[in-house]
Design a protein around this motif. Structure first.
Motif, PDB file in Angstrom:
ATOM      1  N   PHE A 131       0.690  -1.390  -0.173  1.00  0.00           N
ATOM      2  CA  PHE A 131       0.032  -0.135  -0.016  1.00  0.00           C
ATOM      3  C   PHE A 131       0.890   1.171   0.066  1.00  0.00           C
ATOM      4  N   SER A 132       2.189   1.279   0.236  1.00  0.00           N
ATOM      5  CA  SER A 132       2.765   2.346   0.077  1.00  0.00           C
ATOM      6  C   SER A 132       2.884   3.149  -1.067  1.00  0.00           C
ATOM      7  N   PRO A 133       2.907   4.565  -1.306  1.00  0.00           N
ATOM      8  CA  PRO A 133       2.910   5.044  -2.528  1.00  0.00           C
ATOM      9  C   PRO A 133       4.120   4.581  -3.271  1.00  0.00           C
ATOM     10  N   ARG A 134       4.345   4.781  -4.481  1.00  0.00           N
ATOM     11  CA  ARG A 134       5.394   4.547  -5.486  1.00  0.00           C
ATOM     12  C   ARG A 134       6.042   6.200  -5.618  1.00  0.00           C
ATOM     13  N   CYS A 135       7.468   6.284  -5.544  1.00  0.00           N
ATOM     14  CA  CYS A 135       8.142   7.457  -6.085  1.00  0.00           C
ATOM     15  C   CYS A 135       7.808   7.599  -7.730  1.00  0.00           C
ATOM     16  N   ILE A 183       7.639   3.769  -1.571  1.00  0.00           N
ATOM     17  CA  ILE A 183       8.215   4.710  -0.441  1.00  0.00           C
ATOM     18  C   ILE A 183       8.038   3.975   0.732  1.00  0.00           C
ATOM     19  N   LEU A 184       9.075   3.527   1.353  1.00  0.00           N
ATOM     20  CA  LEU A 184       8.770   2.637   2.456  1.00  0.00           C
ATOM     21  C   LEU A 184       9.252   3.319   3.885  1.00  0.00           C
ATOM     22  N   PRO A 185       8.747   2.928   5.114  1.00  0.00           N
ATOM     23  CA  PRO A 185       9.068   3.642   6.534  1.00  0.00           C
ATOM     24  C   PRO A 185      10.605   3.449   6.391  1.00  0.00           C
ATOM     25  N   VAL A 186      11.201   4.195   7.177  1.00  0.00           N
ATOM     26  CA  VAL A 186      12.689   4.160   7.522  1.00  0.00           C
ATOM     27  C   VAL A 186      12.651   2.661   8.409  1.00  0.00           C
ATOM     28  N   ASN A 229      13.245  -0.506  10.754  1.00  0.00           N
ATOM     29  CA  ASN A 229      12.946  -0.414  12.053  1.00  0.00           C
ATOM     30  C   ASN A 229      11.944   0.486  12.708  1.00  0.00           C
ATOM     31  N   THR A 230      11.003   1.381  11.746  1.00  0.00           N
ATOM     32  CA  THR A 230      10.117   2.270  12.378  1.00  0.00           C
ATOM     33  C   THR A 230       8.981   2.181  11.383  1.00  0.00           C
ATOM     34  N   ASN A 231       8.035   3.184  11.965  1.00  0.00           N
ATOM     35  CA  ASN A 231       6.796   2.989  10.967  1.00  0.00           C
ATOM     36  C   ASN A 231       6.689   4.487  10.252  1.00  0.00           C
ATOM     37  N   ILE A 232       7.920   5.088  10.346  1.00  0.00           N
ATOM     38  CA  ILE A 232       7.752   6.742   9.828  1.00  0.00           C
ATOM     39  C   ILE A 232       8.481   6.710   8.378  1.00  0.00           C
ATOM     40  N   THR A 233       7.404   7.262   7.733  1.00  0.00           N
ATOM     41  CA  THR A 233       7.635   7.265   6.239  1.00  0.00           C
ATOM     42  C   THR A 233       8.011   8.522   5.837  1.00  0.00           C
ATOM     43  N   ILE A 234       9.166   8.927   5.267  1.00  0.00           N
ATOM     44  CA  ILE A 234       9.503  10.290   4.535  1.00  0.00           C
ATOM     45  C   ILE A 234       9.355  10.322   3.086  1.00  0.00           C
ATOM     46  N   ARG A 235       8.448  11.363   2.843  1.00  0.00           N
ATOM     47  CA  ARG A 235       8.318  11.527   1.435  1.00  0.00           C
ATOM     48  C   ARG A 235       8.044  13.010   1.115  1.00  0.00           C
ATOM     49  N   ILE A 236       8.213  13.165   0.037  1.00  0.00           N
ATOM     50  CA  ILE A 236       7.879  14.634  -0.424  1.00  0.00           C
ATOM     51  C   ILE A 236       6.720  14.443  -1.655  1.00  0.00           C
ATOM     52  N   GLU A 237       5.841  15.469  -1.081  1.00  0.00           N
ATOM     53  CA  GLU A 237       4.551  15.551  -2.204  1.00  0.00           C
ATOM     54  C   GLU A 237       4.767  16.888  -2.921  1.00  0.00           C
ATOM     55  N   ALA A 238       4.529  16.907  -4.328  1.00  0.00           N
ATOM     56  CA  ALA A 238       4.976  17.897  -4.935  1.00  0.00           C
ATOM     57  C   ALA A 238       3.991  18.011  -6.269  1.00  0.00           C
ATOM     58  N   SER A 239       3.286  18.874  -6.356  1.00  0.00           N
ATOM     59  CA  SER A 239       2.413  18.656  -7.798  1.00  0.00           C
ATOM     60  C   SER A 239       1.553  17.555  -7.679  1.00  0.00           C
ATOM     61  N   GLU A 240       1.286  17.237  -6.526  1.00  0.00           N
ATOM     62  CA  GLU A 240       0.217  16.011  -6.429  1.00  0.00           C
ATOM     63  C   GLU A 240       1.177  14.464  -6.656  1.00  0.00           C
ATOM     64  N   LYS A 241       2.373  14.581  -6.621  1.00  0.00           N
ATOM     65  CA  LYS A 241       3.309  13.567  -7.022  1.00  0.00           C
ATOM     66  C   LYS A 241       3.967  13.129  -5.662  1.00  0.00           C
ATOM     67  N   ASP A 242       4.248  11.918  -5.467  1.00  0.00           N
ATOM     68  CA  ASP A 242       5.202  11.442  -4.277  1.00  0.00           C
ATOM     69  C   ASP A 242       6.698  11.237  -4.645  1.00  0.00           C
TER      70      ASP A 242
END
Length: 126
Positions: free
Chosen positions: A45-49, A56-59, A61-74
């Motif tokens: 279910f994670s979004p695709r870059c 785009i998976l979590p860091v 050993n965490t549940n923290i996902t770091i992603r950038i959203e720009a122009s409605e894209k990941d």
């Protein structure tokens, strides 16, 4: 086993994808009431870059996902780069994103493209 109002036999309390037993592990349930271990859930279910097309998976050993959203894209942080020069873009001054025509550009490349396009338009009009 009981989860979100549903009752499971211990042998049925398993991940929908990998079939691993979920007892004692972190898990989630989708809208169809399918159970997922967290690694499988993220893989499905994670979004695709937009740039590299990987999830785009979590860091680790965490549940923290770091992603950038720009122009409605990941984007992964490392994939959020100027399409012309490859400079990593961010919210830091001098590294901002200036999208144009579906491209991500740094300020310098944005100015170059706008100037180039303006000169081409003038040539066409003359």
């Amino acid at each position: 086993m009981k989860s979100q109002g549903l009752i499971y036999h211990p042998e049925c309390f398993k991940c929908f994808i990998c079939k691993g037993n979920l007892e004692g592990y972190e898990y989630t349930v989708d809208e169809n009431k399918n159970l997922y271990c967290m690694p499988c859930y993220y893989k499905v279910f994670s979004p695709r870059c937009t740039k590299c097309h990987h999830r785009i998976l979590p860091v680790e050993n965490t549940n923290i996902t770091i992603r950038i959203e720009a122009s409605e894209k990941d984007y992964h942080m490392n994939c959020f780069r100027c399409d012309d020069c490859g400079t990593i873009l961010s919210d830091q001054q001098g590294q901002e994103c200036f999208p144009i025509g579906g491209n991500l550009l740094c300020q310098d490349c944005h100015v170059r493209r706008v100037t180039r396009d303006k000169h081409q338009l003038i040539r066409i009009m003359n």
